[in-house]
Structures are given as structure tokens and as C-alpha cells.
Design a protein around this motif. Structure first.
Motif, PDB file in Angstrom:
ATOM      1  N   GLY A 143      -6.743  38.831  85.260  1.00 31.76           N
ATOM      2  CA  GLY A 143      -5.677  38.786  86.235  1.00 31.76           C
ATOM      3  C   GLY A 143      -5.841  37.765  87.334  1.00 31.76           C
ATOM      4  N   PRO A 144      -4.926  37.789  88.299  1.00 33.60           N
ATOM      5  CA  PRO A 144      -4.863  36.751  89.327  1.00 33.60           C
ATOM      6  C   PRO A 144      -5.929  36.840  90.409  1.00 33.60           C
ATOM      7  N   ALA A 145      -6.475  38.033  90.635  1.00 35.55           N
ATOM      8  CA  ALA A 145      -7.438  38.205  91.722  1.00 35.55           C
ATOM      9  C   ALA A 145      -8.415  39.322  91.333  1.00 35.55           C
ATOM     10  N   GLN A 146      -8.817  40.143  92.303  1.00 32.68           N
ATOM     11  CA  GLN A 146      -9.815  41.185  92.043  1.00 32.68           C
ATOM     12  C   GLN A 146      -9.260  42.261  91.105  1.00 32.68           C
ATOM     13  N   ILE A 147     -10.172  42.988  90.487  1.00 35.47           N
ATOM     14  CA  ILE A 147      -9.800  44.061  89.574  1.00 35.47           C
ATOM     15  C   ILE A 147      -9.235  45.252  90.344  1.00 35.47           C
ATOM     16  N   SER A 148      -8.656  46.198  89.614  1.00 31.39           N
ATOM     17  CA  SER A 148      -8.018  47.355  90.235  1.00 31.39           C
ATOM     18  C   SER A 148      -9.027  48.195  91.018  1.00 31.39           C
ATOM     19  N   THR A 219     -14.170  40.900  94.301  1.00 36.18           N
ATOM     20  CA  THR A 219     -13.818  40.114  95.486  1.00 36.18           C
ATOM     21  C   THR A 219     -13.045  38.845  95.153  1.00 36.18           C
ATOM     22  N   GLU A 220     -12.735  38.602  93.904  1.00 31.91           N
ATOM     23  CA  GLU A 220     -12.090  37.351  93.498  1.00 31.91           C
ATOM     24  C   GLU A 220     -10.772  37.141  94.242  1.00 31.91           C
ATOM     25  N   PRO A 221     -10.590  35.975  94.865  1.00 30.34           N
ATOM     26  CA  PRO A 221      -9.317  35.694  95.546  1.00 30.34           C
ATOM     27  C   PRO A 221      -8.253  35.259  94.537  1.00 30.34           C
ATOM     28  N   ASP A 222      -7.024  35.274  94.978  1.00 28.60           N
ATOM     29  CA  ASP A 222      -5.909  34.806  94.160  1.00 28.60           C
ATOM     30  C   ASP A 222      -5.882  33.284  94.203  1.00 28.60           C
ATOM     31  N   ARG A 223      -6.140  32.644  93.059  1.00 28.22           N
ATOM     32  CA  ARG A 223      -6.164  31.182  92.986  1.00 28.22           C
ATOM     33  C   ARG A 223      -5.071  30.655  92.045  1.00 28.22           C
ATOM     34  N   VAL A 224      -4.057  31.471  91.813  1.00 28.49           N
ATOM     35  CA  VAL A 224      -3.016  31.100  90.860  1.00 28.49           C
ATOM     36  C   VAL A 224      -2.269  29.851  91.320  1.00 28.49           C
ATOM     37  N   ALA A 225      -1.983  29.744  92.604  1.00 28.44           N
ATOM     38  CA  ALA A 225      -1.265  28.569  93.099  1.00 28.44           C
ATOM     39  C   ALA A 225      -2.060  27.290  92.842  1.00 28.44           C
ATOM     40  N   GLU A 226      -3.391  27.347  93.041  1.00 30.52           N
ATOM     41  CA  GLU A 226      -4.234  26.186  92.728  1.00 30.52           C
ATOM     42  C   GLU A 226      -4.155  25.831  91.259  1.00 30.52           C
ATOM     43  N   LEU A 227      -4.212  26.855  90.415  1.00 33.60           N
ATOM     44  CA  LEU A 227      -4.224  26.626  88.970  1.00 33.60           C
ATOM     45  C   LEU A 227      -2.892  26.070  88.487  1.00 33.60           C
ATOM     46  N   ALA A 228      -1.804  26.515  89.073  1.00 32.63           N
ATOM     47  CA  ALA A 228      -0.474  26.132  88.598  1.00 32.63           C
ATOM     48  C   ALA A 228      -0.240  24.630  88.652  1.00 32.63           C
ATOM     49  N   THR A 244      -7.483  47.502  84.125  1.00 32.27           N
ATOM     50  CA  THR A 244      -8.309  46.587  84.907  1.00 32.27           C
ATOM     51  C   THR A 244      -7.436  45.682  85.775  1.00 32.27           C
ATOM     52  N   TRP A 245      -6.393  45.128  85.177  1.00 29.86           N
ATOM     53  CA  TRP A 245      -5.333  44.433  85.899  1.00 29.86           C
ATOM     54  C   TRP A 245      -4.015  44.986  85.356  1.00 29.86           C
ATOM     55  N   PRO A 246      -3.298  45.791  86.109  1.00 30.23           N
ATOM     56  CA  PRO A 246      -2.043  46.358  85.611  1.00 30.23           C
ATOM     57  C   PRO A 246      -1.081  45.267  85.136  1.00 30.23           C
ATOM     58  N   LEU A 247      -0.288  45.586  84.120  1.00 23.78           N
ATOM     59  CA  LEU A 247       0.582  44.590  83.510  1.00 23.78           C
ATOM     60  C   LEU A 247       1.526  43.884  84.479  1.00 23.78           C
ATOM     61  N   PRO A 248       2.081  44.556  85.481  1.00 26.13           N
ATOM     62  CA  PRO A 248       2.937  43.801  86.416  1.00 26.13           C
ATOM     63  C   PRO A 248       2.216  42.637  87.085  1.00 26.13           C
ATOM     64  N   LEU A 249       0.924  42.785  87.356  1.00 27.51           N
ATOM     65  CA  LEU A 249       0.163  41.672  87.925  1.00 27.51           C
ATOM     66  C   LEU A 249       0.058  40.515  86.933  1.00 27.51           C
ATOM     67  N   LEU A 250      -0.174  40.850  85.659  1.00 24.59           N
ATOM     68  CA  LEU A 250      -0.285  39.815  84.632  1.00 24.59           C
ATOM     69  C   LEU A 250       1.061  39.147  84.390  1.00 24.59           C
ATOM     70  N   ASP A 251       2.132  39.940  84.408  1.00 22.14           N
ATOM     71  CA  ASP A 251       3.473  39.372  84.251  1.00 22.14           C
ATOM     72  C   ASP A 251       3.781  38.398  85.389  1.00 22.14           C
ATOM     73  N   GLY A 252       3.462  38.812  86.607  1.00 21.35           N
ATOM     74  CA  GLY A 252       3.716  37.956  87.760  1.00 21.35           C
ATOM     75  C   GLY A 252       2.893  36.680  87.717  1.00 21.35           C
ATOM     76  N   MET A 253       1.631  36.791  87.299  1.00 15.87           N
ATOM     77  CA  MET A 253       0.789  35.602  87.194  1.00 15.87           C
ATOM     78  C   MET A 253       1.369  34.633  86.179  1.00 15.87           C
ATOM     79  N   ALA A 254       1.833  35.140  85.048  1.00 14.68           N
ATOM     80  CA  ALA A 254       2.417  34.274  84.025  1.00 14.68           C
ATOM     81  C   ALA A 254       3.632  33.525  84.567  1.00 14.68           C
ATOM     82  N   ARG A 255       4.482  34.210  85.327  1.00 15.27           N
ATOM     83  CA  ARG A 255       5.652  33.545  85.904  1.00 15.27           C
ATOM     84  C   ARG A 255       5.231  32.448  86.873  1.00 15.27           C
TER      85      ARG A 255
END
Length: 295
Positions: A143-148, A219-228, A244-255
């Protein structure tokens, strides 16, 4: 953790130590199937407490689609060596540099990179350091950041245990905590993977690696914007259930990444072992759409 049905590499695959500028890493290297036109090479990174064997079920179906697949144990993970107690050796940037060295050591054109769970976060860090060795990035159940929060509690329990117990003692404690019905119905004790091999894998992990990477997961930060903005083709793949990462988080990261999104039916956090044929088909379809440039 993923629980492969067997720790024996599939027919035609070779287990060896890949020599890199950052040391040797244990790999399972599966060539393209006989008579099939080669289409590319994929480097596969396992998750927390996992190993290269987690990808055993994917090698044959991907070989039949024209892909050489190289699954690797990271530093201090199962059969790859690493310091016993030096947590700094397992900082995410160190692990990311290992991935760049592994890709370089394969000696091929840019490779498709896949990371499962923790491996996805290490893969992301590697791409952010240098995208040039890679043709694409697949984040599998990562997922985009730390685990659940619930998984953070589990990881904290493990890290606390490792501070005062040996690896063998922690293994015995984990087995005692398994639900009885899991054992009776072919769970971790005797069905999905050989118990002796799972124990051997656990004991092969370096405690400092588990403590350091467990902390990263929490503790992983959200780095999706950097990756995009990196400019690679992205693929976000998961099972239809994942705590571990609920599906809405994964869906949002994909978008946010503009990524291909695949949800594998009847699979949870490890689609690679839960539904390997559907997972391999989704991976090959994605890679076919984004071939590696000749190099």
C-alpha cells in the motif's frame, strides 16, 4: 507470511547466489519455456517474513508467457546473508540499493520489477533512487504508507518478542498461538507449505532485519506523489481481501499513480500463492502491454 506449497524450485529453474556489487543474494531463476519467444525479465521481491519461494507458483505460468523470472531473498532474509544485530544495515535506502545492484547483475535490458507487501515498499524506494533499470513496477498487496493498525500491533508483538527471545523460541511461540482449526484444515502447520521448511526459513532470517523492516512497515510515509512523477508504467495488484492494506487504500493509490488495477478473486494478502494462475495471467498481460526497450 506467504506459505508456498513447496520450497523446491520448479522444473527448469535454478537456485544459486547472484553476485552483485553489494554482495551475494540467493535467487531462484526460471528461464523462458522451451519454444516460447522471450518477452522480458522480471525481478521479484518477497514480503516481510517471506522469501523467494513465495513466487514458486508463478514461475512456470510466466515462463510459458515468455518471461524469465528471478525471485530473490533480500539482505538478511532466509538464504541471503546479512548482519545479525546491525539494524542500520537494513535501512530502507540500503535495501533499495541492493535492488538496483540485483537488477544490474542480471545483465539484461530493463527489467520488470515486482514487490510483494514489504517488497513493494522496497521496490518503490529503489525506483525513486533510479528508475533506469526498470521497465515497469508492480506493487502486489503493498500500500501507499504504513500498514493497518491491527497489523501494526502484530508487528510490534513480534519486535518485542525478538528483543528478548531467540528465533527458535519465537517460532515455537507463534506455532502455539496458531488457531487449532488452521492445523486441522491444512493451515500453517501441515497443509500450505511444509512445516519444517517454514521453520527453516524463519530461522534463516536475521533478527535485525525483521526488527528494522517491521519498524519500516509501521512508519512508512505516503510517497505516492513522488512515485507518480517517475514515469514508469505502474500496476497495483491485490487479492479481494487484505487486512494489511484495506482495498480502498490500494484503489486510491492506483488512481493516484494512473496504474493498472487488478483484484484477484478468491485471494487475500498473497495472491501469488492463493491464486497463482490468475495472478500470473494478470502480470503477463500487464508486462505484454509495456515491453522492455531493447538494451
Amino acid at each position: 507470511m506467504s506459505r508456498p506449497a513447496t520450497f523446491v524450485p520448479p522444473a527448469g529453474a535454478r537456485a544459486y547466489r547472484l553476485r552483485t556489487t553489494r554482495g551475494e543474494f540467493a535467487v531462484v531463476d526460471a528461464p523462458v519455456a522451451d519454444g516460447v519467444e522471450p518477452r522480458g525479465v522480471a525481478l521479484l521481491l518477497p514480503g516481510f517474513t517471506g522469501s523467494k519461494e513465495d513466487f514458486n507458483p508463478l514461475h512456470v505460468p510466466l515462463a510459458r508467457r515468455g518471461y524469465r523470472t528471478v525471485a530473490v531473498d533480500g539482505r538478511g532474509q532466509f538464504e541471503s546473508d546479512g548482519p545479525e544485530h546491525d539494524e542500520d544495515a537494513y535501512a530502507q535506502q540500503e535495501l533499495a540499493r541492493d535492488v538496483l545492484a540485483q537488477a544490474a547483475a542480471l545483465g539484461t535490458a530493463p527489467v520488470h520489477l515486482l514487490g510483494h507487501s514489504l517488497g513493494g515498499q522496497v521496490s518503490r524506494a529503489a525506483v525513486l533512487l533510479d528508475r533506469s533499470p526498470f521497465a515497469s513496477l508492480t506493487l502486489m498487496a503493498s500500500g501507499p504508507a504504513q500498514i493497518s493498525a491491527s497489523q501494526q500491533e502484530r508487528v510490534k508483538l513480534l519486535r518485542d518478542a525478538l528483543a528478548v527471545m531467540t528465533m527458535a523460541e519465537v517460532w515455537d511461540a507463534m506455532q502455539a498461538m496458531e488457531a487449532p482449526e488452521e492445523t486441522a484444515t491444512g493451515g500453517p502447520a501441515d497443509g500450505l507449505g511444509n512445516r519444517a521448511d517454514l521453520r527453516r526459513r524463519w530461522l534463516g532470517n536475521k533478527p535485525a532485519q525483521l526488527i528494522a523492516t517491521g519498524r519500516q512497515l509501521c512508519t512508512e510515509p505516503d510517497r505516492v506523489a513522488e512515485l507518480a512523477v517517475v514515469g514508469l508504467p505502474f500496476h497495483v495488484l491485490s487479492g479481494e481481501l487484505d487486512d494489511t492494506w484495506p482495498l480502498p487504500l490500494l484503489d486510491g493509490m492506483a488512481r493516484r499513480l494512473g496504474a493498472r488495477r487488478t483484484v484477484v478473486a478468491d485471494a487475500e494478502h498473497s495472491p501469488n500463492t492463493d491464486q497463482p494462475h490468475a495472478t500470473a495471467r494478470a502480470l503477463a498481460d500487464f508486462w505484454d502491454a509495456h515491453p522492455a526497450p531493447a538494451g
